[in-house]
Motif scaffolding. Structure first.
Motif, PDB file in Angstrom:
ATOM      1  N   THR A  39       0.572  -1.066  -0.077  1.00  0.00           N
ATOM      2  CA  THR A  39      -0.034  -0.200   0.108  1.00  0.00           C
ATOM      3  C   THR A  39       0.431   1.139   0.144  1.00  0.00           C
ATOM      4  N   THR A  40       0.057   2.607  -0.222  1.00  0.00           N
ATOM      5  CA  THR A  40       0.913   3.580  -0.448  1.00  0.00           C
ATOM      6  C   THR A  40       1.766   3.876   0.714  1.00  0.00           C
ATOM      7  N   LEU A  41       0.875   3.511   2.764  1.00  0.00           N
ATOM      8  CA  LEU A  41       1.901   3.552   3.498  1.00  0.00           C
ATOM      9  C   LEU A  41       2.511   2.753   3.945  1.00  0.00           C
ATOM     10  N   ASP A  42       2.213   1.643   3.126  1.00  0.00           N
ATOM     11  CA  ASP A  42       3.750   0.556   3.546  1.00  0.00           C
ATOM     12  C   ASP A  42       4.910   0.848   3.084  1.00  0.00           C
ATOM     13  N   VAL A  43       4.878   1.468   1.171  1.00  0.00           N
ATOM     14  CA  VAL A  43       6.155   2.437   0.882  1.00  0.00           C
ATOM     15  C   VAL A  43       6.327   3.435   1.635  1.00  0.00           C
ATOM     16  N   ALA A  44       5.576   4.382   2.064  1.00  0.00           N
ATOM     17  CA  ALA A  44       5.899   5.815   2.719  1.00  0.00           C
ATOM     18  C   ALA A  44       6.256   5.324   4.123  1.00  0.00           C
ATOM     19  N   ARG A  45       6.794   3.902   4.370  1.00  0.00           N
ATOM     20  CA  ARG A  45       6.558   3.728   5.717  1.00  0.00           C
ATOM     21  C   ARG A  45       9.012   3.514   5.487  1.00  0.00           C
ATOM     22  N   GLU A  46       8.156   2.184   4.342  1.00  0.00           N
ATOM     23  CA  GLU A  46       9.762   1.700   3.681  1.00  0.00           C
ATOM     24  C   GLU A  46      10.806   3.037   3.827  1.00  0.00           C
ATOM     25  N   ILE A  47      10.543   3.990   2.769  1.00  0.00           N
ATOM     26  CA  ILE A  47      11.315   4.549   1.899  1.00  0.00           C
ATOM     27  C   ILE A  47      11.652   5.829   3.006  1.00  0.00           C
ATOM     28  N   GLY A  48      11.045   5.688   4.742  1.00  0.00           N
ATOM     29  CA  GLY A  48      11.101   7.023   5.435  1.00  0.00           C
ATOM     30  C   GLY A  48      10.962   7.849   5.062  1.00  0.00           C
ATOM     31  N   VAL A  49       9.647   8.359   4.949  1.00  0.00           N
ATOM     32  CA  VAL A  49       8.612   9.875   4.477  1.00  0.00           C
ATOM     33  C   VAL A  49       7.202   9.936   5.203  1.00  0.00           C
ATOM     34  N   SER A  50       6.518  10.554   5.157  1.00  0.00           N
ATOM     35  CA  SER A  50       5.378  10.815   5.811  1.00  0.00           C
ATOM     36  C   SER A  50       4.312   9.831   4.277  1.00  0.00           C
ATOM     37  N   LYS A  51       3.585  10.010   4.790  1.00  0.00           N
ATOM     38  CA  LYS A  51       2.327   9.608   3.736  1.00  0.00           C
ATOM     39  C   LYS A  51       2.265  10.568   2.636  1.00  0.00           C
ATOM     40  N   ASN A  52       1.813  12.040   3.149  1.00  0.00           N
ATOM     41  CA  ASN A  52       1.354  13.229   2.997  1.00  0.00           C
ATOM     42  C   ASN A  52       2.758  13.511   1.788  1.00  0.00           C
ATOM     43  N   THR A  53       4.036  13.343   2.884  1.00  0.00           N
ATOM     44  CA  THR A  53       4.900  13.788   2.122  1.00  0.00           C
ATOM     45  C   THR A  53       4.755  12.302  -0.017  1.00  0.00           C
ATOM     46  N   LEU A  54       4.506  11.791   0.529  1.00  0.00           N
ATOM     47  CA  LEU A  54       4.897  10.594  -0.746  1.00  0.00           C
ATOM     48  C   LEU A  54       3.721  11.088  -1.665  1.00  0.00           C
ATOM     49  N   PHE A  55       2.009  11.068  -1.225  1.00  0.00           N
ATOM     50  CA  PHE A  55       1.002  11.562  -1.890  1.00  0.00           C
ATOM     51  C   PHE A  55       1.098  13.200  -2.262  1.00  0.00           C
ATOM     52  N   ASN A  56       1.941  14.596  -2.069  1.00  0.00           N
ATOM     53  CA  ASN A  56       2.913  15.161  -2.846  1.00  0.00           C
ATOM     54  C   ASN A  56       3.653  14.667  -3.795  1.00  0.00           C
ATOM     55  N   TRP A  57       4.442  13.919  -3.742  1.00  0.00           N
ATOM     56  CA  TRP A  57       5.031  13.261  -4.862  1.00  0.00           C
ATOM     57  C   TRP A  57       4.283  13.179  -5.967  1.00  0.00           C
ATOM     58  N   LEU A  58       3.231  12.379  -5.609  1.00  0.00           N
ATOM     59  CA  LEU A  58       2.257  11.468  -6.509  1.00  0.00           C
ATOM     60  C   LEU A  58       1.743  12.412  -7.378  1.00  0.00           C
ATOM     61  N   ARG A  59       0.904  13.137  -6.404  1.00  0.00           N
ATOM     62  CA  ARG A  59       0.171  14.556  -7.302  1.00  0.00           C
ATOM     63  C   ARG A  59       1.045  14.947  -8.002  1.00  0.00           C
ATOM     64  N   SER A  60       2.068  15.929  -7.821  1.00  0.00           N
ATOM     65  CA  SER A  60       2.593  17.049  -8.549  1.00  0.00           C
ATOM     66  C   SER A  60       3.246  16.158 -10.285  1.00  0.00           C
ATOM     67  N   GLY A  61       3.388  15.047  -9.559  1.00  0.00           N
ATOM     68  CA  GLY A  61       3.930  14.609 -10.621  1.00  0.00           C
ATOM     69  C   GLY A  61       5.312  13.739 -10.906  1.00  0.00           C
ATOM     70  N   LYS A  62       5.793  14.714  -9.623  1.00  0.00           N
ATOM     71  CA  LYS A  62       7.489  14.253  -8.984  1.00  0.00           C
ATOM     72  C   LYS A  62       8.206  12.908  -9.197  1.00  0.00           C
ATOM     73  N   LEU A  63       6.752  11.639  -8.782  1.00  0.00           N
ATOM     74  CA  LEU A  63       6.750  11.092  -8.808  1.00  0.00           C
ATOM     75  C   LEU A  63       5.678   9.969  -9.559  1.00  0.00           C
ATOM     76  N   ARG A  64       6.477   8.715 -10.851  1.00  0.00           N
ATOM     77  CA  ARG A  64       5.331   8.221 -11.289  1.00  0.00           C
ATOM     78  C   ARG A  64       4.151   7.390 -10.833  1.00  0.00           C
ATOM     79  N   GLU A  65       2.784   7.653 -10.861  1.00  0.00           N
ATOM     80  CA  GLU A  65       1.680   6.341 -10.295  1.00  0.00           C
ATOM     81  C   GLU A  65       1.927   5.346 -10.946  1.00  0.00           C
ATOM     82  N   PRO A  66       1.884   4.765  -9.109  1.00  0.00           N
ATOM     83  CA  PRO A  66       2.251   3.632  -9.552  1.00  0.00           C
ATOM     84  C   PRO A  66       0.137   2.462  -9.805  1.00  0.00           C
ATOM     85  N   LYS A  67       0.248   1.359 -10.505  1.00  0.00           N
ATOM     86  CA  LYS A  67      -0.987   0.557 -11.190  1.00  0.00           C
ATOM     87  C   LYS A  67      -1.838   1.021  -9.523  1.00  0.00           C
TER      88      LYS A  67
END
Length: 99
Positions: A39-67
């Motif tokens: 899940t997105t929360l699993d990935v955020a925890r594994e890479i050491g950022v908050s879930k909101n930071t990961l969502f921000n990267w996805l929304r801004s297009g900095k990180l490609r959306e997963p399937k």
């Protein structure tokens, strides 16, 4: 109010399966068993950022959306190993922790 056929079938399935205690695997509910997923929360925890930071990267297009898959009328991101590696690499190259 309009409801698509797939969504109405999903709602009906959820209602009857909970009443009767059934467990049925439907195509739009399943992820291939051999596909590692997180899940997105699993990935955020594994890479050491908050879930909101990961969502921000996805929304801004900095990180490609997963399937993503549809579960009960809701879209859920399914992160593969490759997606996780991409997120880790992005963090190493672009993320700096605020002090």
């Amino acid at each position: 109010m309009r409801i698509s056929i797939a969504k109405s079938l999903t709602l009906a399935f959820d209602r009857f399966s909970s009443i009767l205690g059934l467990t049925i695997r439907l195509d739009w509910y399943t992820v291939p068993i051999n596909m590692p997923h997180r899940t997105t929360l699993d990935v955020a925890r594994e890479i050491g950022v908050s879930k909101n930071t990961l969502f921000n990267w996805l929304r801004s297009g900095k990180l490609r959306e997963p399937k993503s898959i549809q579960i009960g009328g809701m879209s859920v991101r399914v992160w593969s190993d490759g997606d996780l590696i991409r997120a880790k690499k992005f963090k190493e190259e672009h993320y700096r922790k605020r002090s």
